[in-house]
Write an enzyme that holds these catalytic residues in place. Structure first.
Site, PDB file in Angstrom:
ATOM      1  N   LYS A  44       0.987  -1.538   0.219  1.00  0.00           N
ATOM      2  CA  LYS A  44      -0.131  -0.034   0.090  1.00  0.00           C
ATOM      3  C   LYS A  44       0.991   1.206  -0.047  1.00  0.00           C
ATOM      4  O   LYS A  44       0.355   2.338  -0.244  1.00  0.00           O
ATOM      5  CB  LYS A  44      -1.065   0.157   1.207  1.00  0.00           C
ATOM      6  CG  LYS A  44      -1.982  -1.203   1.424  1.00  0.00           C
ATOM      7  CD  LYS A  44      -2.404  -0.979   2.990  1.00  0.00           C
ATOM      8  CE  LYS A  44      -3.238  -2.145   3.286  1.00  0.00           C
ATOM      9  NZ  LYS A  44      -3.724  -2.267   4.522  1.00  0.00           N
ATOM     10  N   GLY A  45       1.884   1.375   0.429  1.00  0.00           N
ATOM     11  CA  GLY A  45       2.995   2.286   0.886  1.00  0.00           C
ATOM     12  C   GLY A  45       3.023   3.172  -0.350  1.00  0.00           C
ATOM     13  O   GLY A  45       3.243   4.554  -0.246  1.00  0.00           O
ATOM     14  N   GLU A 101       7.943   2.446  -5.894  1.00  0.00           N
ATOM     15  CA  GLU A 101       7.876   2.093  -4.343  1.00  0.00           C
ATOM     16  C   GLU A 101       7.970   3.314  -3.494  1.00  0.00           C
ATOM     17  O   GLU A 101       8.592   4.357  -4.050  1.00  0.00           O
ATOM     18  CB  GLU A 101       9.329   1.332  -4.377  1.00  0.00           C
ATOM     19  CG  GLU A 101       9.104  -0.337  -4.279  1.00  0.00           C
ATOM     20  CD  GLU A 101       8.136  -0.858  -3.107  1.00  0.00           C
ATOM     21  OE1 GLU A 101       7.344  -0.145  -2.400  1.00  0.00           O
ATOM     22  OE2 GLU A 101       8.389  -2.037  -2.734  1.00  0.00           O
ATOM     23  N   ASP A 102       7.638   3.382  -2.344  1.00  0.00           N
ATOM     24  CA  ASP A 102       7.716   4.193  -1.437  1.00  0.00           C
ATOM     25  C   ASP A 102       9.143   4.239  -0.821  1.00  0.00           C
ATOM     26  O   ASP A 102       9.840   5.368  -0.603  1.00  0.00           O
ATOM     27  CB  ASP A 102       6.607   4.088  -0.549  1.00  0.00           C
ATOM     28  CG  ASP A 102       6.431   3.033   0.470  1.00  0.00           C
ATOM     29  OD1 ASP A 102       6.832   2.001  -0.274  1.00  0.00           O
ATOM     30  OD2 ASP A 102       6.134   2.945   1.366  1.00  0.00           O
ATOM     31  N   ASP A 105      14.516  -0.714   1.710  1.00  0.00           N
ATOM     32  CA  ASP A 105      15.186  -0.432   2.956  1.00  0.00           C
ATOM     33  C   ASP A 105      16.334  -1.778   2.954  1.00  0.00           C
ATOM     34  O   ASP A 105      17.216  -1.369   2.447  1.00  0.00           O
ATOM     35  CB  ASP A 105      13.953  -1.170   4.148  1.00  0.00           C
ATOM     36  CG  ASP A 105      14.623  -0.860   5.269  1.00  0.00           C
ATOM     37  OD1 ASP A 105      15.472  -1.246   5.880  1.00  0.00           O
ATOM     38  OD2 ASP A 105      13.779  -0.727   6.414  1.00  0.00           O
ATOM     39  N   LYS A 133      16.762   4.162   2.086  1.00  0.00           N
ATOM     40  CA  LYS A 133      17.551   3.896   3.138  1.00  0.00           C
ATOM     41  C   LYS A 133      18.711   3.064   2.981  1.00  0.00           C
ATOM     42  O   LYS A 133      18.872   1.880   3.303  1.00  0.00           O
ATOM     43  CB  LYS A 133      16.746   3.163   4.233  1.00  0.00           C
ATOM     44  CG  LYS A 133      16.304   3.967   5.553  1.00  0.00           C
ATOM     45  CD  LYS A 133      15.660   3.021   6.403  1.00  0.00           C
ATOM     46  CE  LYS A 133      14.217   3.761   7.235  1.00  0.00           C
ATOM     47  NZ  LYS A 133      13.772   2.887   8.271  1.00  0.00           N
ATOM     48  N   PHE A 154      12.904   5.564  11.760  1.00  0.00           N
ATOM     49  CA  PHE A 154      11.513   5.133  11.147  1.00  0.00           C
ATOM     50  C   PHE A 154      10.569   6.165  10.686  1.00  0.00           C
ATOM     51  O   PHE A 154      10.113   7.247  11.496  1.00  0.00           O
ATOM     52  CB  PHE A 154      10.574   4.446  12.489  1.00  0.00           C
ATOM     53  CG  PHE A 154       9.512   3.295  12.287  1.00  0.00           C
ATOM     54  CD1 PHE A 154       8.291   3.822  12.009  1.00  0.00           C
ATOM     55  CD2 PHE A 154       9.794   2.190  11.840  1.00  0.00           C
ATOM     56  CE1 PHE A 154       7.523   3.271  11.609  1.00  0.00           C
ATOM     57  CE2 PHE A 154       8.794   1.420  11.429  1.00  0.00           C
ATOM     58  CZ  PHE A 154       7.677   1.957  11.330  1.00  0.00           C
ATOM     59  N   VAL A 155      10.344   6.086   9.491  1.00  0.00           N
ATOM     60  CA  VAL A 155       9.624   7.209   8.870  1.00  0.00           C
ATOM     61  C   VAL A 155       8.009   6.771   8.595  1.00  0.00           C
ATOM     62  O   VAL A 155       7.983   5.748   8.136  1.00  0.00           O
ATOM     63  CB  VAL A 155      10.180   7.756   7.597  1.00  0.00           C
ATOM     64  CG1 VAL A 155      11.439   8.575   7.767  1.00  0.00           C
ATOM     65  CG2 VAL A 155      10.595   6.385   6.564  1.00  0.00           C
ATOM     66  N   ASP A 161       3.354   3.932   6.790  1.00  0.00           N
ATOM     67  CA  ASP A 161       2.524   3.694   8.024  1.00  0.00           C
ATOM     68  C   ASP A 161       3.386   3.036   9.248  1.00  0.00           C
ATOM     69  O   ASP A 161       4.450   2.752   9.093  1.00  0.00           O
ATOM     70  CB  ASP A 161       1.555   2.645   7.645  1.00  0.00           C
ATOM     71  CG  ASP A 161       1.975   1.052   7.608  1.00  0.00           C
ATOM     72  OD1 ASP A 161       3.052   0.982   6.868  1.00  0.00           O
ATOM     73  OD2 ASP A 161       1.647   0.329   8.433  1.00  0.00           O
ATOM     74  N   ARG A 167      -0.489   7.032   7.178  1.00  0.00           N
ATOM     75  CA  ARG A 167      -0.238   6.967   5.844  1.00  0.00           C
ATOM     76  C   ARG A 167      -1.077   8.349   5.077  1.00  0.00           C
ATOM     77  O   ARG A 167      -0.460   8.657   3.992  1.00  0.00           O
ATOM     78  CB  ARG A 167      -1.091   5.937   5.106  1.00  0.00           C
ATOM     79  CG  ARG A 167      -0.553   4.404   5.441  1.00  0.00           C
ATOM     80  CD  ARG A 167      -1.104   3.435   4.354  1.00  0.00           C
ATOM     81  NE  ARG A 167      -1.106   1.957   5.132  1.00  0.00           N
ATOM     82  CZ  ARG A 167       0.012   1.319   4.693  1.00  0.00           C
ATOM     83  NH1 ARG A 167       1.078   1.728   4.154  1.00  0.00           N
ATOM     84  NH2 ARG A 167       0.206   0.079   5.120  1.00  0.00           N
TER      85      ARG A 167
HETATM   86  C1  PRP Z   1       7.396  -1.441   2.685  1.00  0.00           C
HETATM   87  C2  PRP Z   1       7.888  -0.933   1.346  1.00  0.00           C
HETATM   88  C3  PRP Z   1       8.567  -1.767   0.550  1.00  0.00           C
HETATM   89  C4  PRP Z   1       9.195  -2.545   1.510  1.00  0.00           C
HETATM   90  C5  PRP Z   1      10.686  -2.295   1.548  1.00  0.00           C
HETATM   91  O1  PRP Z   1       6.385  -2.133   2.379  1.00  0.00           O
HETATM   92  O2  PRP Z   1       6.750  -0.268   0.692  1.00  0.00           O
HETATM   93  O3  PRP Z   1       7.607  -2.431  -0.183  1.00  0.00           O
HETATM   94  O4  PRP Z   1       8.764  -2.304   2.556  1.00  0.00           O
HETATM   95  O5  PRP Z   1      11.405  -2.949   2.488  1.00  0.00           O
HETATM   96  P1  PRP Z   1      12.723  -3.872   1.881  1.00  0.00           P
HETATM   97  O6  PRP Z   1      13.656  -3.141   1.040  1.00  0.00           O
HETATM   98  O7  PRP Z   1      13.397  -4.352   3.257  1.00  0.00           O
HETATM   99  O8  PRP Z   1      12.132  -5.130   1.388  1.00  0.00           O
HETATM  100  P2  PRP Z   1       5.394  -2.922   3.516  1.00  0.00           P
HETATM  101  O9  PRP Z   1       5.715  -4.515   3.670  1.00  0.00           O
HETATM  102  O10 PRP Z   1       5.644  -2.326   4.827  1.00  0.00           O
HETATM  103  O11 PRP Z   1       3.794  -3.058   3.123  1.00  0.00           O
HETATM  104  P3  PRP Z   1       3.217  -1.665   2.876  1.00  0.00           P
HETATM  105  O12 PRP Z   1       3.844  -0.812   1.638  1.00  0.00           O
HETATM  106  O13 PRP Z   1       1.665  -2.297   2.458  1.00  0.00           O
HETATM  107  O14 PRP Z   1       3.122  -0.823   4.138  1.00  0.00           O
END
Ligand code: PRP
Length: 183
Positions: A44-45, A101-102, A105, A133, A154-155, A161, A167
């Protein structure tokens, strides 16, 4: 919700400048192809970033949505990836795909997604991320389009979220540690 932030990392003006720049880069780089450019929103991000970015891209685009997860309700990656919602199309070889992607990490989600599109023989697969990040990277992964490199904090906000909250904040902020250390 603003009271739960330690500080604002990106305000609305900074986000607008970033989305302007990224859309211009995408328009420039895909100007010479008539292949469909498919923007893939990773739910969703990415949804807020996706909605703003796509309006600033002038060339035609198609829109797709995927839902994957690598984090659950906590603040660190589990290292597990699940695809909950996938594309329903077969013309991968005829299209250029751009994952939106948002945040990147560990890089696990993006690496897995890029590999998936390669296995499906996409004509091309690249990624556009708002936040990178870099210091958290576990899997090599360099997004072609990148909004901002951010510290290991933690953003939340602008799609991101904590336990499904924040969000809808129009900015990206750093959450106060006492908020997520309560649970
Ligand atoms: C977050 C973000 C990426 C992923 C990045 O999604 O949107 O998809 O984590 O992390 P990584 O580089 O360690 O793989 P999340 O699983 O939190 O789901 P969301 O977007 O629905 O909140």
């Amino acid at each position: 919700m603003l009271n739960d932030l330690k500080y604002v990392l990106l305000d609305e003006k900074q986000i607008e400048e970033i989305t302007d720049r990224l859309a211009a880069e995408i328009d420039r780089d895909y100007a010479d192809t008539s292949r469909p450019l498919v923007l893939v929103c990773i739910l969703k991000g990415a949804v807020v970033f996706f909605g703003d970015l796509l309006k600033k891209i002038h060339r035609p685009v198609e829109l797709e949505f995927m839902k994957v997860s690598s984090y659950y309700s906590g603040t660190t990656s589990t290292g597990q990836i699940y695809v909950h919602l996938d594309l329903k199309r077969t013309d991968f070889a005829a299209c250029d795909f751009l994952i939106i992607e948002d945040i990147v990490d560990s890089g696990r989600t993006l690496s897995m997604l890029m590999q998936l599109f390669r296995e499906r023989h996409a004509h091309s697969i690249d990624c556009c991320v708002l936040l990178d990040k870099v210091s958290r990277r576990e899997v090599p992964c360099v997004p072609r389009y990148r909004g901002a490199e951010i510290p290991d904090e933690f953003v939340v906000g602008y799609g991101l979220d904590y336990d499904e909250r924040y969000r809808n904040l129009p900015i990206v902020g750093v959450l106060k540690p006492e908020i997520y250390s309560k649970s």
